[in-house]
Structures are given as structure tokens and as C-alpha cells.
Scaffold this active site. Structure first.
Site, PDB file in Angstrom:
ATOM      1  N   GLU A 195      43.636  28.072  49.691  1.00 34.14           N
ATOM      2  CA  GLU A 195      43.555  29.056  48.602  1.00 34.14           C
ATOM      3  C   GLU A 195      44.624  30.142  48.753  1.00 34.14           C
ATOM      4  O   GLU A 195      45.211  30.580  47.771  1.00 34.14           O
ATOM      5  CB  GLU A 195      42.155  29.691  48.546  1.00 34.14           C
ATOM      6  CG  GLU A 195      41.067  28.764  48.037  1.00 34.14           C
ATOM      7  CD  GLU A 195      41.340  28.255  46.629  1.00 34.14           C
ATOM      8  OE1 GLU A 195      42.101  28.888  45.889  1.00 34.14           O
ATOM      9  OE2 GLU A 195      40.777  27.195  46.276  1.00 34.14           O
TER      10      GLU A 195
ATOM     11  N   TYR B 127      39.652  36.659  43.136  1.00 29.81           N
ATOM     12  CA  TYR B 127      39.701  35.215  42.892  1.00 29.81           C
ATOM     13  C   TYR B 127      39.353  34.422  44.154  1.00 29.81           C
ATOM     14  O   TYR B 127      38.493  33.534  44.137  1.00 29.81           O
ATOM     15  CB  TYR B 127      41.081  34.768  42.389  1.00 29.81           C
ATOM     16  CG  TYR B 127      41.243  33.286  42.601  1.00 29.81           C
ATOM     17  CD1 TYR B 127      40.565  32.398  41.784  1.00 29.81           C
ATOM     18  CD2 TYR B 127      41.968  32.779  43.679  1.00 29.81           C
ATOM     19  CE1 TYR B 127      40.626  31.028  42.012  1.00 29.81           C
ATOM     20  CE2 TYR B 127      42.032  31.418  43.919  1.00 29.81           C
ATOM     21  CZ  TYR B 127      41.357  30.552  43.085  1.00 29.81           C
ATOM     22  OH  TYR B 127      41.390  29.205  43.323  1.00 29.81           O
TER      23      TYR B 127
ATOM     24  N   ASP C 129      41.097  32.302  37.868  1.00 26.63           N
ATOM     25  CA  ASP C 129      42.528  32.265  38.212  1.00 26.63           C
ATOM     26  C   ASP C 129      43.338  32.007  36.945  1.00 26.63           C
ATOM     27  O   ASP C 129      42.807  32.053  35.831  1.00 26.63           O
ATOM     28  CB  ASP C 129      42.769  31.165  39.242  1.00 26.63           C
ATOM     29  CG  ASP C 129      42.583  29.799  38.629  1.00 26.63           C
ATOM     30  OD1 ASP C 129      41.777  29.684  37.687  1.00 26.63           O
ATOM     31  OD2 ASP C 129      43.243  28.851  39.064  1.00 26.63           O
TER      32      ASP C 129
ATOM     33  N   CYS D  88      41.173  15.848  26.647  1.00 25.47           N
ATOM     34  CA  CYS D  88      40.437  16.970  27.221  1.00 25.47           C
ATOM     35  C   CYS D  88      38.931  16.867  26.975  1.00 25.47           C
ATOM     36  O   CYS D  88      38.492  16.652  25.833  1.00 25.47           O
ATOM     37  CB  CYS D  88      40.951  18.281  26.635  1.00 25.47           C
ATOM     38  SG  CYS D  88      40.133  19.736  27.318  1.00 25.47           S
TER      39      CYS D  88
END
Length: 376
Positions: A54, A137, A155, A217
Site C-alpha cells: 500500500e 486511505y 483512493d 463494467c
DNA sequence: GAACCGTGGCC
DNA sequence: TGGCCAAGGTT
């Protein structure tokens, strides 16, 4: 005689359905990316690895991170190993990745986890947030992915996806609180970590910044931007201007024993804690013709043709390179040192400074990686 | 909130 | 080629 009936009376308003975690996770279970730091389905995520990934992935692409991540884990396999490491070796492992305060904070965070938490990452968003280098985040992402806490990791991917699905007109970063709120309403209690990773995969492979593949999607139906064909117009953003060009000189000194003069930059600020050949100040009105006045050492300076260009986040830089050879035994000025050319690869050299050295000396020698040398 | 803080890839 | 973009945090 014609009776004109307004269109809105003929067709009902488009039903706006809500995007659901369920639809996204069905897609994720089929299309999830296989990444080195990611647990396989059913496996438990390793908090240390999730955390490292991360931090590395902040403002950095998966492609750029992968080789750094693998080398870093090989070198610092556990939070204890990282906590015990020398600062220099951490900076060197990070050299080339950019945003070097991340590396310094990473090291500080490892020490804090060992000292304050017995070597175990705290499992809650609130506690993670207290650690150096972990912001809103990352705290949510680690809590969700590694500890299954119902946290909303917002994010850039989430911002883009939500901006489109809800067709948010406010530009970023003004829209952030709204996006956070909308996201918190969708995060599922049972799979918060998979949800976070699913949005990232969606943002990276389908809901991309340019030419999103809306037909593929899982959230095409509820997406309001797609419904109006305006998906590429979101998110709205304020554009920032590029900074003014700064110029300067860099001084590459080759001593007769084949070593190079280097120094370490101050710990904070631009390229903080990284190595470099000495340079002048960098200023918009710097005069390269006068560069020799800024030289760190008395020598016969040779101004090399061309310049080294580099673009930082907030300004472009143009360095004129001056080169000199000095005799064996020449001492290094205060706060500088000589590094043998064959050991340059062990220095924490940022990309900009590698360019300078390559400009003056040619390619920096890199030893063949010999894994057997590090094994019994 | 806005500035600062790297780098490489893409079109 | 230059502007945009990428899993942000700190001050």
C-alpha cells in the site's frame, strides 16, 4: 392537427438503480488480478506485505511497484527485519521509486510497530492512522484487506468510479467528503477487503481514466455518467499548472582511484536523505557559464556538452554537468565522501542524479544478481 | 486548503 | 513532445 406531447411525458424518467457491492464482488471473483502482495482466494492476508504494498502503490503504478516490492520483501522479509535495518539500506532499496519520505516513514513505522505493538500491526483503522506514513486511505485499506474491518478505503480509483457512477459535478478535491460518504454506504460488512481491492481492479482495468470499457463494467447499469455518454468527463478536476524551469550545475569528480565524490541530501524536503554528486543551487535565472564558481573542489573543470533534464512533480529541472579528474589522495570536502565507481549501485541515488552520473561517466555498473551468494 | 514531494508510461 | 496520470501523506 398535431398535438405536441413533450418527451418527458411519453417516457418515464430513467430509473436510477444503486450500485451494489454484490454486483461488484461477483465480477471481482471472476476477474481479480493476481498480484504478488495479494492473498489467494481463501488465504489470510499478511498485514506486513499488505502494508508495504500500500505504501509503495501510493501514486505509483502496479508495473513500477512489482520489481521493487519483490526485492524489498526479499531484503526485509518481516517487520522486525525492517525495524532493525539501517536507514541507508532502506533508502537504497527505495531509490528509483520516488516520494522518498515514504521510505523514511516506512522505516519509522516498522520501528513503531515493533516498539509499541510487539511486532504486530494494530488491527483497527483508528490505530493504524496513528502510525507514521499511514493516512486516511492506507489505514482503511490495511484495516479492510488485512483485518477484515468494515472500512472505506477511498483512493483515486474510488474517486473516479464514484464520480462517474453518481455523476458528481463538484470537482476534486471538493467532492471528497461526498465520495467518502457514498462509499461508506456501499462497503459490505462481510467482505470489506475484497470490496476495496475490487474497486481498485475495476479502476485499473475497466473504469480507466481514458477510454473506460463500460460495456464490461459490472456497474454499467447504475452508472449515471455512462447513461449520458459522459463517462470520460468525470471526475471533474481542477488543473494545476507546471512550475517554472529551474537551472543549476552538477559536479562530477572522478578521483584517480576510480571513485566519485558524493554527498547525502538533508533528511527532509526534495529527495530528502538521498545521495547525489554535489550541485549548485537550482534557480530560474542560474547562469551555467558561471558554474565553476560553485564547484566543491579546486580542479580543472570541463563543462560537458548538453544538459540533464528532469521533471519533478512541481517543477522541471535542467542541470549543466561539470566534470573533473583529481589525483589519488585528494580529500573529500566536509560532508562529502568518495564512493568507488563499482559501488555506485549501493548508493541511494534518485533517478535525476543517476541521469547526471550517466551523462558524465556512462552507465553505472550493476553486478549480476547472484542469489547463491546469499544462501548457505 | 494548498503546496510540496518522484518517476515512468502513455497518447 | 508535453501534459496527464498512478492504490497519498505531511506540513
Amino acid at each position: 392537427m398535431w398535438i405536441v406531447i413533450p418527451r418527458h411525458m411519453l417516457t418515464p424518467a430513467l430509473p436510477v438503480t444503486k450500485p451494489t457491492a454484490e454486483d461488484l464482488l461477483i465480477w471481482y471473483d471472476r476477474h481479480r488480478r493476481d498480484l504478488p502482495w495479494r492473498a489467494k482466494p481463501g488465504e489470510t492476508a499478511n498485514p506486513y506485505r499488505v502494508w508495504i504494498s500500500e505504501i509503495m502503490l501510493q501514486q505509483t503504478t502496479v508495473t513500477a511497484v512489482k520489481p521493487f516490492y519483490l526485492r524489498f520483501l526479499d531484503r526485509f522479509p518481516t517487520v522486525e527485519a525492517l525495524a532493525q535495518a539501517q536507514e541507508d539500506s532502506v533508502m537504497q532499496a527505495w531509490a528509483g521509486l520516488g516520494y522518498y519520505s515514504r521510505a523514511r516513514n516506512l522505516h519509522a513505522c516498522a520501528k513503531a510497530v515493533v516498539d509499541r505493538h510487539g511486532g504486530h500491526f494494530p488491527p483497527t483503522e483508528a490505530e493504524l492512522l496513528k502510525l507514521p506514513g499511514i493516512g486516511a486511505y492506507t489505514a482503511a485499506a490495511v484495516a479492510a484487506i488485512a483485518f477484515n474491518e468494515k472500512a472505506a478505503a477511498v483512493d483515486g480509483n474510488v474517486e473516479r468510479v464514484m464520480s462517474r457512477v453518481f455523476m458528481i459535478e463538484d470537482p476534486l478535491p471538493k467532492a471528497k467528503p461526498l465520495i467518502r460518504s457514498l462509499t461508506e454506504d456501499i462497503v459490505p460488512a462481510d467482505r470489506p477487503g475484497d470490496f476495496a481491492q475490487a474497486v481498485m481492479d475495476l479502476g485499473a482495468t475497466i473504469c480507466t481514466p481514458k477510454r473506460p470499457a463500460c460495456a464490461l463494467c459490472p456497474w454499467m447499469i447504475p452508472c449515471q455518467a455512462r447513461a449520458t455518454g459522459l463517462q470520460e468527463a468525470f471526475p471533474k478536476k481542477l488543473k494545476k499548472e507546471t512550475g517554472q524551469l529551474r537551472k543549476g550545475a552538477a559536479f562530477v569528480v572522478l578521483r584517480a582511484d576510480d571513485s566519485i565524490l558524493l554527498r547525502t541530501r538533508p533528511p527532509k524536503g526534495l529527495l530528502g536523505g538521498m545521495a547525489e554528486p554535489p550541485t549548485s543551487a537550482w534557480e530560474p535565472d542560474y547562469q551555467p557559464s558561471q558554474a565553476v564558481l560553485d564547484a566543491p573542489i579546486d580542479a580543472r573543470w570541463q563543462r560537458l556538452p548538453g544538459v540533464v533534464r528532469h521533471v519533478f512533480t512541481h517543477f522541471p529541472l535542467e542541470l549543466t554537468v561539470l566534470f573533473a579528474k583529481v589525483p589519488k589522495g585528494t580529500p573529500a570536502p566536509d560532508d562529502m565522501r568518495w564512493t568507488p565507481r563499482m559501488q555506485l549501485h549501493e548508493e541511494a541515488l534518485p533517478g535525476a542524479m543517476k541521469k547526471v552520473l550517466v551523462h558524465a561517466l556512462g552507465e553505472i555498473p550493476v553486478p549480476k544478481t547472484d542469489k547463491s551468494a546469499s544462501e548457505p
